[in-house]
Design a protein around this motif. Structure first.
Motif, PDB file in Angstrom:
ATOM      1  N   GLU A 588       6.797   6.722 -25.769  1.00 52.33           N
ATOM      2  CA  GLU A 588       6.362   5.488 -26.414  1.00 52.33           C
ATOM      3  C   GLU A 588       7.261   4.320 -26.021  1.00 52.33           C
ATOM      4  O   GLU A 588       6.802   3.182 -25.888  1.00 52.33           O
ATOM      5  N   ARG A 589       8.509   4.604 -25.759  1.00 56.32           N
ATOM      6  CA  ARG A 589       9.491   3.546 -25.539  1.00 56.32           C
ATOM      7  C   ARG A 589       9.592   3.111 -24.078  1.00 56.32           C
ATOM      8  O   ARG A 589       9.850   1.941 -23.803  1.00 56.32           O
ATOM      9  N   TYR A 590       9.397   4.059 -23.141  1.00 61.70           N
ATOM     10  CA  TYR A 590       9.667   3.768 -21.740  1.00 61.70           C
ATOM     11  C   TYR A 590       8.421   3.919 -20.862  1.00 61.70           C
ATOM     12  O   TYR A 590       7.541   4.729 -21.138  1.00 61.70           O
ATOM     13  N   SER A 591       8.410   3.153 -19.777  1.00 58.11           N
ATOM     14  CA  SER A 591       7.444   3.330 -18.695  1.00 58.11           C
ATOM     15  C   SER A 591       8.110   4.196 -17.628  1.00 58.11           C
ATOM     16  O   SER A 591       9.200   3.873 -17.147  1.00 58.11           O
ATOM     17  N   MET A 592       7.462   5.297 -17.257  1.00 55.32           N
ATOM     18  CA  MET A 592       8.119   6.306 -16.425  1.00 55.32           C
ATOM     19  C   MET A 592       7.393   6.469 -15.092  1.00 55.32           C
ATOM     20  O   MET A 592       6.231   6.894 -15.056  1.00 55.32           O
ATOM     21  N   HIS A 593       8.096   6.147 -14.017  1.00 55.74           N
ATOM     22  CA  HIS A 593       7.516   6.220 -12.677  1.00 55.74           C
ATOM     23  C   HIS A 593       8.606   6.555 -11.663  1.00 55.74           C
ATOM     24  O   HIS A 593       9.781   6.259 -11.873  1.00 55.74           O
ATOM     25  N   SER A 594       8.183   7.154 -10.554  1.00 55.65           N
ATOM     26  CA  SER A 594       9.026   7.272  -9.369  1.00 55.65           C
ATOM     27  C   SER A 594       8.734   6.095  -8.452  1.00 55.65           C
ATOM     28  O   SER A 594       7.629   5.545  -8.463  1.00 55.65           O
ATOM     29  N   PHE A 595       9.729   5.736  -7.633  1.00 53.47           N
ATOM     30  CA  PHE A 595       9.549   4.639  -6.689  1.00 53.47           C
ATOM     31  C   PHE A 595      10.145   5.016  -5.340  1.00 53.47           C
ATOM     32  O   PHE A 595      11.019   5.876  -5.249  1.00 53.47           O
ATOM     33  N   GLY A 596       9.647   4.362  -4.313  1.00 54.05           N
ATOM     34  CA  GLY A 596      10.159   4.615  -2.976  1.00 54.05           C
ATOM     35  C   GLY A 596       9.804   3.491  -2.025  1.00 54.05           C
ATOM     36  O   GLY A 596       8.974   2.620  -2.328  1.00 54.05           O
ATOM     37  N   ALA A 597      10.449   3.505  -0.875  1.00 50.74           N
ATOM     38  CA  ALA A 597      10.178   2.535   0.179  1.00 50.74           C
ATOM     39  C   ALA A 597      10.000   3.302   1.485  1.00 50.74           C
ATOM     40  O   ALA A 597      10.832   4.131   1.840  1.00 50.74           O
ATOM     41  N   VAL A 598       8.899   3.013   2.175  1.00 58.19           N
ATOM     42  CA  VAL A 598       8.571   3.710   3.416  1.00 58.19           C
ATOM     43  C   VAL A 598       8.633   2.722   4.573  1.00 58.19           C
ATOM     44  O   VAL A 598       8.132   1.594   4.471  1.00 58.19           O
ATOM     45  N   PHE A 599       9.237   3.161   5.686  1.00 55.00           N
ATOM     46  CA  PHE A 599       9.373   2.344   6.882  1.00 55.00           C
ATOM     47  C   PHE A 599       8.727   3.072   8.051  1.00 55.00           C
ATOM     48  O   PHE A 599       8.912   4.282   8.211  1.00 55.00           O
ATOM     49  N   ALA A 600       7.983   2.331   8.870  1.00 57.66           N
ATOM     50  CA  ALA A 600       7.281   2.921  10.010  1.00 57.66           C
ATOM     51  C   ALA A 600       7.515   2.088  11.259  1.00 57.66           C
ATOM     52  O   ALA A 600       7.563   0.854  11.206  1.00 57.66           O
ATOM     53  N   GLU A 601       7.666   2.790  12.374  1.00 55.96           N
ATOM     54  CA  GLU A 601       7.702   2.141  13.685  1.00 55.96           C
ATOM     55  C   GLU A 601       6.589   2.734  14.534  1.00 55.96           C
ATOM     56  O   GLU A 601       6.455   3.959  14.622  1.00 55.96           O
ATOM     57  N   VAL A 602       5.792   1.861  15.142  1.00 55.72           N
ATOM     58  CA  VAL A 602       4.697   2.317  15.991  1.00 55.72           C
ATOM     59  C   VAL A 602       4.833   1.711  17.378  1.00 55.72           C
ATOM     60  O   VAL A 602       5.447   0.651  17.565  1.00 55.72           O
ATOM     61  N   SER A 603       4.280   2.418  18.356  1.00 57.46           N
ATOM     62  CA  SER A 603       4.110   1.856  19.694  1.00 57.46           C
ATOM     63  C   SER A 603       2.628   1.867  20.019  1.00 57.46           C
ATOM     64  O   SER A 603       1.912   2.815  19.675  1.00 57.46           O
ATOM     65  N   ILE A 604       2.162   0.813  20.674  1.00 60.59           N
ATOM     66  CA  ILE A 604       0.736   0.662  20.955  1.00 60.59           C
ATOM     67  C   ILE A 604       0.560   0.267  22.424  1.00 60.59           C
ATOM     68  O   ILE A 604       1.215  -0.665  22.916  1.00 60.59           O
ATOM     69  N   ASP A 605      -0.304   0.999  23.081  1.00 61.82           N
ATOM     70  CA  ASP A 605      -0.649   0.662  24.455  1.00 61.82           C
ATOM     71  C   ASP A 605      -1.668  -0.483  24.410  1.00 61.82           C
ATOM     72  O   ASP A 605      -2.791  -0.286  23.935  1.00 61.82           O
ATOM     73  N   PRO A 606      -1.312  -1.663  24.898  1.00 56.62           N
ATOM     74  CA  PRO A 606      -2.227  -2.811  24.753  1.00 56.62           C
ATOM     75  C   PRO A 606      -3.485  -2.698  25.608  1.00 56.62           C
ATOM     76  O   PRO A 606      -4.471  -3.404  25.341  1.00 56.62           O
ATOM     77  N   ASP A 607      -3.468  -1.824  26.609  1.00 57.37           N
ATOM     78  CA  ASP A 607      -4.627  -1.715  27.499  1.00 57.37           C
ATOM     79  C   ASP A 607      -5.697  -0.779  26.953  1.00 57.37           C
ATOM     80  O   ASP A 607      -6.893  -1.036  27.126  1.00 57.37           O
ATOM     81  N   VAL A 608      -5.271   0.309  26.292  1.00 60.15           N
ATOM     82  CA  VAL A 608      -6.246   1.288  25.802  1.00 60.15           C
ATOM     83  C   VAL A 608      -6.248   1.417  24.286  1.00 60.15           C
ATOM     84  O   VAL A 608      -7.076   2.129  23.723  1.00 60.15           O
TER      85      VAL A 608
END
Length: 736
Positions: A588-608
């Motif tokens: 009743e007193r608290y809001s209970m949640h987990s939290f996190g931060a996600v980081f992504a690195e991608v490479s993309i072929d610009p031709d295909v």
């Protein structure tokens, strides 16, 4: 102190799994069993007008062909487990001639071998009176209904006015594809009757619900049904509900008076065992030039079947994730001619946060503010939706830890500004969050004369390491080594527990095991106090203590009594049960949640236009980490699932008949080993005394939530193209 919780123990069930000793549902073959194969409807809507089964019954090995015309009328008593849709009625299998969706079971063939059953099922001729189903809720003519569930619409302030008057706005629409679970182990049930008692060896993440559901369907007392499932080969939510194949296995076994084994094909798992619903969303954000949110609107529509209302937390995250005085969320359902959707890892949150975090990233580029800094400027001090403090919230700490490890400072702000040779490089980030749920649970502990302990609970283990983590909890609170504890699960004969889903197994079952261990120690102490040959004879309970699994008087330097010594006189084991539920005052007193931060690195072929995820880093605040080795495995598995969501997974339905056109592993794409990037999971030091006695929050769901938007945001940074549909396809990159 005997510290076991927090250590990276390897899996106690690992040897059984790699040597083939672990038995899954389909491995429990019974003497004299027959084999059943489901015949699935080949139309998406209509009625069965004729079934030509006479010649099928005469085929070699065929014992029965069961259809709606000869199946018994089952009671189907009311049953609504916590996992079942609150509104509507589950499919009554083989009880009428109606076809409600493509793939619905319309017959079952039972034979003396799987080959004979499959051959006969393929030959069975069924004539339909078919109509065209409606399976696409992007169609503007499809009705949107308000679900009969709390929280469908929530509002504080005037979000529409705030967005309209804001200095900077984002207002976009997002389309999340339908997904199917596709774990390694298919759904399977072996059913055997002994008089009016039924035993089911069945793949289930919720044994107690399966027991209650099948008992209700057949009009039996719950204690007349036993469900056994010691191991699960992956599930991700697909085995939370009790699907029609379980009923069919039991029905067939009763019909032929012999045990019956039924295993779904991969194709059939696209029909009747649920799916992540496709969702269409709109997110509108208003902000000041300094990046302070002034208004947030989040509207979403999810698909459901026509016979049940499946709901999920599609817009729930938006209410509490960031500080904003004006927030409006709206959730609607689109009833379609499909089977009922089901919870899939990170249900609701994973889909909803893709839209929200994509929009927030878009806002950061409009403002010229770093995405992490934008989140920092909108970090709330309390849950503004509930007007409660968070029991703990480490989101900014997660961003700091993750950014440092990922190398976020190397990111250049302009889209399409980073390259590796000819490849475009992009970096993106997104928030992950999931509620810290808790459900009432029970457990049993038995102290044995040889100094070991048995621990029992009717839980499941679909792969996260339940056997190991529960062993650690019991070992720590009993003061034993893990090798001295045997944890058992997977049968309804054990003390009842909640479902193995929703990231609440450790919080709920683990807390119950703790309670049972403490009760067992109390019973052992009473026995020692009553023994006139014991060094603690006659002591009051508050003058003795347990340390390292030994009982002694307080401030006494002696070694004390072991369990083995306490039980030596009679040899009788000590058995104790414990239960646990969340402290209602804390809830009743608290809001209970987990939290996190996600980081992504991608490479993309610009031709295909090919996209490759190079790196993923996730930092999480999940309270106490019971086993960091298992926790990292959970996180990397969740990240892989998020990759599938972002770039590959999509179930496509044929609009003419509702048929899933890619119901096989050739065209339903998922990440494989070759796709796996460099991955790292980090955990912040977070103490949360409010969530439960163990201080744990759960991990399975949050590990997927946030990954897909982080990848999508990285794709934008690499290309300058904002893709608002998932999965992101090559053609999305190649087209303007």
């Amino acid at each position: 102190m005997n510290v076991i919780v927090g250590k990276p123990l390897t899996r106690v069930d690992g040897r059984a799994k790699v040597t083939g000793g672990a038995q899954y549902a389909a491995d429990f073959n019974q003497p004299g069993q027959l084999y059943a194969v489901i015949v699935s409807a080949t139309v998406g809507l209509g009625r069965v007008s004729e079934i030509r089964s006479a010649n099928i019954e005469a085929m070699p090995g065929v014992a029965a062909v069961i259809t709606h015309s000869n199946a018994p009328k089952l009671p189907y008593l009311l049953h609504k487990g916590v996992i079942d849709p609150a509104v509507g009625e589950r499919l009554h299998v083989l009880q009428d001639d109606a076809v409600r969706f493509f793939g619905q079971p319309v017959a079952i063939v039972v034979a003396d071998s799987l080959d004979h059953a499959e051959h006969a099922a393929a030959a069975l001729r069924i004539i339909y009176d078919a109509r065209r189903p409606v399976v696409d809720h992007a169609d503007p003519d499809v009705a949107r209904i308000i679900p009969d569930a709390a929280g469908a619409d929530r509002s504080r302030g005037d979000a529409d006015a705030a967005v309209a008057e804001a200095a900077v706005t984002v207002d976009e629409h997002y389309d999340m594809a339908r997904e199917n679970h596709n774990p390694m182990e298919p759904h399977a049930t072996i059913a055997a009757w002994n008089g009016d008692r039924l035993t089911l060896w069945s793949k289930s993440q919720f044994l107690m619900n399966e027991q209650a559901e099948i008992a209700a369907i057949f009009g039996l007392p719950a204690e007349s049904v036993e469900v056994i499932c010691p191991f699960i080969g992956g599930a991700f939510g697909t085995s939370l509900r009790t699907w029609p194949h379980v009923t069919l296995a039991a029905l067939a076994a009763k019909h032929v008076q012999r045990p019956v084994k039924l295993v779904l094909t991969r194709k059939q798992m696209f029909f009747t065992t649920g799916h992540r619903p496709r969702s269409l969303q709109r997110v509108a954000l208003g902000a000041t030039q300094e990046g302070k949110l002034t208004g947030v609107i989040h509207e979403g529509t999810g698909e459901t079947s026509r016979y049940e209302q499946f709901t999920e937390a599609l817009t729930a995250v938006t209410d509490y994730l960031y500080s904003c005085p004006n927030v409006r969320t709206q959730y609607r359902l689109a009833p379609l001619d499909t089977g009922t959707p089901n919870h899939m890892r990170g249900p609701g949150e994973a889909s909803g946060i893709f839209a929200l975090e994509s929009a927030l990233d878009e806002l950061s580029y409009k403002l010229g503010i770093d995405p992490i800094e934008l989140r920092r400027r909108n970090e709330p001090q309390i849950d503004e939706a509930e007007n409660k403090p968070f029991s703990s919230r480490s989101l900014i700490h997660c961003y700091e830890l993750g950014a440092e490890r990922f190398g976020w400072s190397r990111k250049t702000p302009e889209p399409r500004s980073m390259r590796d040779g000819r490849l475009l490089i992009g970096m993106g980030t997104a928030t992950a969050t999931y509620p810290a749920f808790h459900a009432p649970s029970n457990a049993r502990v038995r102290l044995l004369a040889d100094g070991t302990a048995e621990v029992e609970a009717a839980a499941s283990d679909m792969g996260p390491g339940t056997y190991t983590s529960m062993t650690q909890v019991a070992a720590e609170f009993l003061g034993l080594q893990p090798a001295q504890v045997r944890f058992r699960l997977g049968t309804t004969d054990f003390p009842p527990t909640p479902s193995h889903g929703g990231s609440w197994t450790m919080t709920s079952v683990g807390s119950a095991i703790r309670a049972a261990c403490l009760e067992a120690q109390f019973q052992a102490a009473k026995r020692a106090i009553a023994d006139n040959g014991s060094p603690v004879f006659g002591a009051s309970i508050d003058t003795i203590e347990w340390a390292e699994g030994r009982l002694r008087r307080r401030a006494d330097a002696s070694a004390g009594l072991s369990y083995q010594e306490i039980l030596a006189k009679t040899g009788d084991p000590i058995e104790a049960e414990g239960s646990a539920q969340r402290d209602p005052e804390a809830a009743e007193r608290y809001s209970m949640h987990s939290f996190g931060a996600v980081f992504a690195e991608v490479s993309i072929d610009p031709d295909v236009g090919t996209i490759r995820v190079r790196r993923l880093v996730g930092a999480y605040g999940i309270g106490r980490v019971v086993n960091p080795l298992l926790a990292r495995s959970q996180c990397t598995g969740g990240m892989i699932g998020g990759m599938g969501m972002a770039l590959m997974e999509r179930t496509v339905l044929d609009a003419r008949d509702g048929r899933p056109v890619n119901a096989h592993m050739a065209d339903y794409l998922m990440p494989v080993n070759l796709d796996a990037p460099e991955m790292e999971a980090l955990f912040v030091d977070e103490i949360d005394p409010h969530v439960n006695p163990l201080g744990v929050k759960g991990l399975g769901e949050i590990a997927l939530v946030g990954t897909a938007p982080a990848i999508a945001n990285a794709v934008f940074h690499a290309t300058g193209k904002r893709v608002r549909t998932q999965p992101i396809k090559i053609e999305d990159i190649l087209t303007a």
